[in-house]
Design an enzyme around this catalytic site. Structure first.
Site, PDB file in Angstrom:
ATOM      1  N   SER A   1       0.810  -1.218   0.000  1.00  0.00           N
ATOM      2  CA  SER A   1       0.000   0.000   0.000  1.00  0.00           C
ATOM      3  C   SER A   1       0.844   1.269   0.000  1.00  0.00           C
ATOM      4  CB  SER A   1      -0.922   0.021   1.221  1.00  0.00           C
ATOM      5  OG  SER A   1      -1.589   1.269   1.311  1.00  0.00           O
TER       6      SER A   1
ATOM      7  N   ASN B   1     -15.068   0.461  -0.886  1.00  0.00           N
ATOM      8  CA  ASN B   1     -13.620   0.629  -0.705  1.00  0.00           C
ATOM      9  C   ASN B   1     -13.325   1.699   0.339  1.00  0.00           C
ATOM     10  OD1 ASN B   1     -14.246   2.984  -2.264  1.00  0.00           O
ATOM     11  ND2 ASN B   1     -12.101   3.095  -2.888  1.00  0.00           N
TER      12      ASN B   1
ATOM     13  N   LYS C   1     -13.438  -6.103  -0.024  1.00  0.00           N
ATOM     14  CA  LYS C   1     -14.351  -5.056  -0.484  1.00  0.00           C
ATOM     15  C   LYS C   1     -15.809  -5.499  -0.513  1.00  0.00           C
ATOM     16  CE  LYS C   1     -10.924  -2.491  -3.136  1.00  0.00           C
ATOM     17  NZ  LYS C   1     -10.641  -1.744  -4.379  1.00  0.00           N
TER      18      LYS C   1
ATOM     19  N   GLY D   1     -11.236  -9.959 -14.005  1.00  0.00           N
ATOM     20  CA  GLY D   1     -11.361  -9.834 -12.549  1.00  0.00           C
ATOM     21  C   GLY D   1     -12.759  -9.436 -12.150  1.00  0.00           C
ATOM     22  N   ALA D   2     -13.311 -10.149 -11.173  1.00  0.00           N
ATOM     23  CA  ALA D   2     -14.679  -9.865 -10.734  1.00  0.00           C
ATOM     24  C   ALA D   2     -14.742  -9.619  -9.233  1.00  0.00           C
ATOM     25  CB  ALA D   2     -15.599 -11.027 -11.109  1.00  0.00           C
ATOM     26  N   GLY D   3     -13.620  -9.176  -8.659  1.00  0.00           N
ATOM     27  CA  GLY D   3     -13.609  -8.810  -7.253  1.00  0.00           C
ATOM     28  C   GLY D   3     -14.164  -7.405  -7.049  1.00  0.00           C
ATOM     29  N   GLY D   4     -13.750  -6.779  -5.932  1.00  0.00           N
ATOM     30  CA  GLY D   4     -14.289  -5.453  -5.622  1.00  0.00           C
ATOM     31  C   GLY D   4     -13.992  -4.420  -6.689  1.00  0.00           C
ATOM     32  N   ALA D   5     -12.722  -4.339  -7.134  1.00  0.00           N
ATOM     33  CA  ALA D   5     -12.358  -3.369  -8.167  1.00  0.00           C
ATOM     34  C   ALA D   5     -13.041  -3.711  -9.485  1.00  0.00           C
ATOM     35  CB  ALA D   5     -10.848  -3.327  -8.332  1.00  0.00           C
TER      36      ALA D   5
END
Length: 515
Positions: free
Chosen positions: A247, A317, A296, A371-375
């Protein structure tokens, strides 16, 4: 010199030779340490005269310690005798602090030295290993340690979860004499960063080239966190993620807090169970959070209220603890940050003859999402809202199908990505972790697919110029770095955290310098 809030920053030195220890001490002084801990149990020496010479040649105030493994305190008499001799010598030489194990301090053989010491302060330490004490148990242990006549107490704990630090913060706040708390391991990092807020006497910082899990570096303490600004009223913000080491949030939010005069600190929080985290840290001191991978979506269920956009996306987020009633309110700043970054990059190519773009440049475009996560959810909903046709690839096909259904899009098996027939002029967005450091040589698609792309976006921002973006640029596509998304979502978060304006020019300059 101690901080103006009387906090000391100490660098522990574990070296095999006295020469190496003196050399490390000079480096610690250069990097901003107030004092060093000379861990003499790590030192190879044949006679106490070598230890005496080392102590006399020290260039910084010091803590002299000689740790005995708890299981060997009674069994290894030679080691124990060496320990006692070294600690007595340190008392005789009037070193600033002597640290000894609680078991050693409790023995009659040390009572005379403890009672008759002149200028030396006594630190009595206890290593709480292999168990998870409650606040009550820690309180009892502290009372026993205090009975030895200690000037300062020290607790060292192995923590498996960040929630195990909650009773430690309680002890820091209520202990009647100075207390040092050190939680070992990556989940224990905030035991040092939040020490001054809860009344800690001292925090540890490692030398920049000798990183220790769970211990900030001296340079980060002085340059990023600047603990001299931290006090009991400081509001705590942080990134809830796992992993969390990548981060860049601390190097952005902490200077921005100081730039605007806001009394806050932003710290990395390695969290395994997000629900347990919010059940544990309920105080208004913990005022706001960035939420990262993989939390998320799960974090939505931790909020008392969720902003309509975040609710439709199914991912947050950003979480803010509302000061009026303490309720947790969830937001999603990823969506607007990523989509606006893509739109602005396309707009530079497609301004109308009147100088005004009549519709979103994403309207009617094929938007291929990995990608199918939070972002990924934020990107999918944002693209759909701009009139794009969304196609989703994800390692978990069921998740891809669920997201595709939510945005009236299409899901394809991840294994078919290499065989995918791209549509000329399509937009490709990577919302997976593929290509993130330390695996920066990885790329989610072939160069052939990139040749059909008008624009390629990569949510990965470490490194700034991913291999995906490099190869996309080589074939002539417009590229948008995850750094741009990071800046925009962070600006949105900062406004939510502080309830005010974000210093955009300052924050943008800071991020670009850091990346």
């Amino acid at each position: 010199m101690a901080f103006k809030n009387n906090l000391l920053v100490c660098t522990p030195l574990e070296c095999e030779t006295a020469g190496e220890m003196l050399s490390s001490m000079k480096r610690a002084e250069t990097e901003g340490a107030d004092l060093t801990e000379l861990r003499l149990d790590s030192l190879s020496f044949s006679h106490n005269s070598e230890v005496e010479k080392l102590i006399k040649q020290r260039t910084l105030p010091s803590i002299v310690s000689f740790r005995l493994e708890p299981s060997r305190i009674s069994s290894n008499k030679d080691r124990k005798n060496t320990c006692l001799q070294v600690l007595r010598l340190a008392f005789d030489l009037n070193v600033e602090f002597v640290e000894m194990d609680y078991e050693v301090a409790s023995e009659d053989v040390m009572a005379e030295y403890v009672y008759n010491r002149s200028n030396t302060k006594l630190i009595v330490s206890s290593y709480v290993n292999g168990r998870k004490p409650s606040a009550e148990e820690l309180g009892y242990l502290i009372a026993c340690m205090q009975s030895t006549g200690a000037d300062v107490l020290k607790l060292v704990l192995d923590v498996e979860k960040i929630t195990e630090l909650a009773p430690v913060f309680t002890m820091l706040t209520h202990c009647q004499i100075p207390l040092i708390a050190l939680a070992v391991g990556s989940r224990g990092l905030i035991s040092q960063l939040l020490g001054p807020k809860f009344g800690g006497f001292l925090v540890y910082g490692s030398l920049s080239d000798k990183a220790v899990p769970g211990m900030p570096t001296l340079l980060s303490l002085r340059q990023i966190y600047k603990l001299e600004y931290i006090n009991a009223d400081t509001k705590v913000f942080g990134l809830i993620s796992n992993p969390v080491g990548h981060s860049k949030g601390p190097v952005l939010h902490n200077p921005a807090f100081r730039h605007t005069g806001y009394n806050g600190i932003y710290v990395p929080m390695q969290v395994d169970d997000v629900k347990e985290f919010f059940r544990t840290y309920t105080s208004s001191d913990f005022a706001g959070f960035s939420v990262g991978i993989p939390h998320k979506e799960a974090a939505v269920g931790c909020c008392d209220e969720v902003h309509p956009l975040a609710k439709s996306i199914g991912a947050v987020n950003t979480i803010v603890r509302r000061p009026t009633d303490g309720k947790l309110v969830g937001y999603n700043t990823d969506c607007d940050a990523s989509i606006s970054a893509i739109e602005d990059a396309l707009t530079e190519r497609r301004i109308t003859h009147k100088g005004v773009l009549e519709a979103s440049p994403l309207s009617g475009k094929t938007f291929v999402l990995i990608g199918a996560g939070g972002a990924g959810r934020a990107l999918a909903f944002g693209a759909k809202s701009r009139g794009a046709r969304v196609i989703i690839f994800n390692r978990n096909y069921e998740r891809a199908k669920a997201l595709a259904k939510a945005v009236s899009g299409e899901a394809l098996p991840y294994e078919s990505l290499d065989r995918f027939r791209p549509v000329n002029g399509m937009i490709l967005a990577n919302a997976s972790a593929i290509g993130m450091e330390p695996n920066s040589d990885q790329i989610p698609v072939s160069k052939e697919i990139l040749k059909a792309c008008e624009l390629v976006f990569d949510a990965v921002y470490t490194p700034r110029n991913t291999r995906l973006l490099q190869e996309a640029k080589e074939v002539g596509a417009v590229v948008v770095s995850g750094v741009e998304m990071f800046i925009r979502q962070a600006l949105g978060q900062f406004r939510l955290f502080t309830g005010g304006l974000a210093p955009e020019a300052f924050m943008r300059k800071l991020v670009l310098e850091q990346f």
